[in-house]
Design a protein around this motif. Sequence first.
Motif, PDB file in Angstrom:
ATOM      1  N   THR A  42       0.837  -1.196   0.000  1.00 45.05           N
ATOM      2  CA  THR A  42       0.000   0.000   0.000  1.00 45.05           C
ATOM      3  C   THR A  42       0.871   1.244   0.000  1.00 45.05           C
ATOM      4  OG1 THR A  42      -0.100   0.000   2.413  1.00 45.05           O
ATOM      5  CG2 THR A  42      -1.856  -1.167   1.239  1.00 45.05           C
ATOM      6  N   GLN A  43       0.258   2.376  -0.344  1.00 47.45           N
ATOM      7  CA  GLN A  43       0.914   3.683  -0.337  1.00 47.45           C
ATOM      8  C   GLN A  43       2.120   3.748  -1.285  1.00 47.45           C
ATOM      9  OE1 GLN A  43       1.759   4.302   3.818  1.00 47.45           O
ATOM     10  NE2 GLN A  43      -0.234   5.176   4.217  1.00 47.45           N
ATOM     11  N   ALA A  44       2.078   2.962  -2.345  1.00 48.55           N
ATOM     12  CA  ALA A  44       3.158   3.034  -3.328  1.00 48.55           C
ATOM     13  C   ALA A  44       2.928   4.235  -4.242  1.00 48.55           C
ATOM     14  CB  ALA A  44       3.193   1.751  -4.159  1.00 48.55           C
ATOM     15  N   PRO A  45       3.972   4.930  -4.717  1.00 49.90           N
ATOM     16  CA  PRO A  45       5.385   4.677  -4.411  1.00 49.90           C
ATOM     17  C   PRO A  45       5.774   5.185  -3.030  1.00 49.90           C
ATOM     18  CG  PRO A  45       5.183   6.611  -5.798  1.00 49.90           C
ATOM     19  CD  PRO A  45       3.797   6.055  -5.661  1.00 49.90           C
ATOM     20  N   HIS A  46       6.730   4.514  -2.409  1.00 52.24           N
ATOM     21  CA  HIS A  46       7.128   4.837  -1.044  1.00 52.24           C
ATOM     22  C   HIS A  46       8.649   4.781  -0.965  1.00 52.24           C
ATOM     23  CE1 HIS A  46       7.411   4.817   3.286  1.00 52.24           C
ATOM     24  NE2 HIS A  46       6.106   4.870   3.409  1.00 52.24           N
ATOM     25  N   ALA A  47       9.265   5.923  -0.676  1.00 52.00           N
ATOM     26  CA  ALA A  47      10.730   6.028  -0.744  1.00 52.00           C
ATOM     27  C   ALA A  47      11.435   5.020   0.160  1.00 52.00           C
ATOM     28  CB  ALA A  47      11.159   7.444  -0.393  1.00 52.00           C
ATOM     29  N   MET A  48      10.955   4.840   1.387  1.00 47.33           N
ATOM     30  CA  MET A  48      11.659   3.974   2.322  1.00 47.33           C
ATOM     31  C   MET A  48      11.608   2.514   1.903  1.00 47.33           C
ATOM     32  SD  MET A  48      11.074   5.600   6.114  1.00 47.33           S
ATOM     33  CE  MET A  48       9.295   5.649   6.059  1.00 47.33           C
ATOM     34  N   ARG A  49      10.581   2.136   1.116  1.00 46.99           N
ATOM     35  CA  ARG A  49      10.493   0.742   0.677  1.00 46.99           C
ATOM     36  C   ARG A  49      11.418   0.450  -0.492  1.00 46.99           C
ATOM     37  NH1 ARG A  49       4.255   1.100   1.497  1.00 46.99           N
ATOM     38  NH2 ARG A  49       4.157   0.749   3.731  1.00 46.99           N
TER      39      ARG A  49
END
Length: 222
Positions: A42-49
């Motif tokens: 969820t919440q993609a795009p996500h820098a930390m992932r």
Amino acid sequence: LWEAPLILLGMVWLLRSALDVRIKVFIFLWLLSAPLPAAITTQAPHAMRSFTFLPVWQILGAIGFTTLWKNSSKPVRITLGLIIVVSLAYFSKQYYTVFPTTQSDSFQYALTKAIPLALAKKEEYESIVFSNTNNLYQSYMFFLFYSRYDPATYQQEGGTYSGGFAEPHTIGKFEFRPIIWEKEQKNRKTLFIGNINDFPVIAPNVVLFHLDGTPAVAIVGS
């Protein structure tokens, strides 16, 4: 930005080098597969992932840098060194000055200041309600961290529902749920900590701000 051409150079050198083909396959499989776990969350795009993505870019950039450095004249090396120094200076300013100010809302800066205030006043109230929406959407997690709540005790009390940071939580006299001011009971001693717009008809006792000066969290006692 200065690393981008070095990454491309590193790719070219890697493909043309005499390295064991297994090393090449490993690096390029890493390059292709690293984004997949983050892509299905969820919440993609996500820098930390994307953290598992970083080493492969660093490897390719290092290959490109060493290749260029070994095969360059002194003026080219000096130019490259100056570009790196300027880039690092710019990055440092962005990272240590600009980023914390412009992104303090993303890291819920105001919430981190609200929790010590709530802990200091907990003996004065029968219950303390934190909103878990908008600027306070992970409030129970921040509470557990900043209050240094004992993890073993927390697990014994039931812990956290999987993936349920948006669900209501109760930890002792602390509640973490949406605040709907029109429906709240105001005949008991309750401290409400919510978003500014959670209290449309009453002036808050305390307002906490993000680092850019934006009002973020309101505290109201009843």
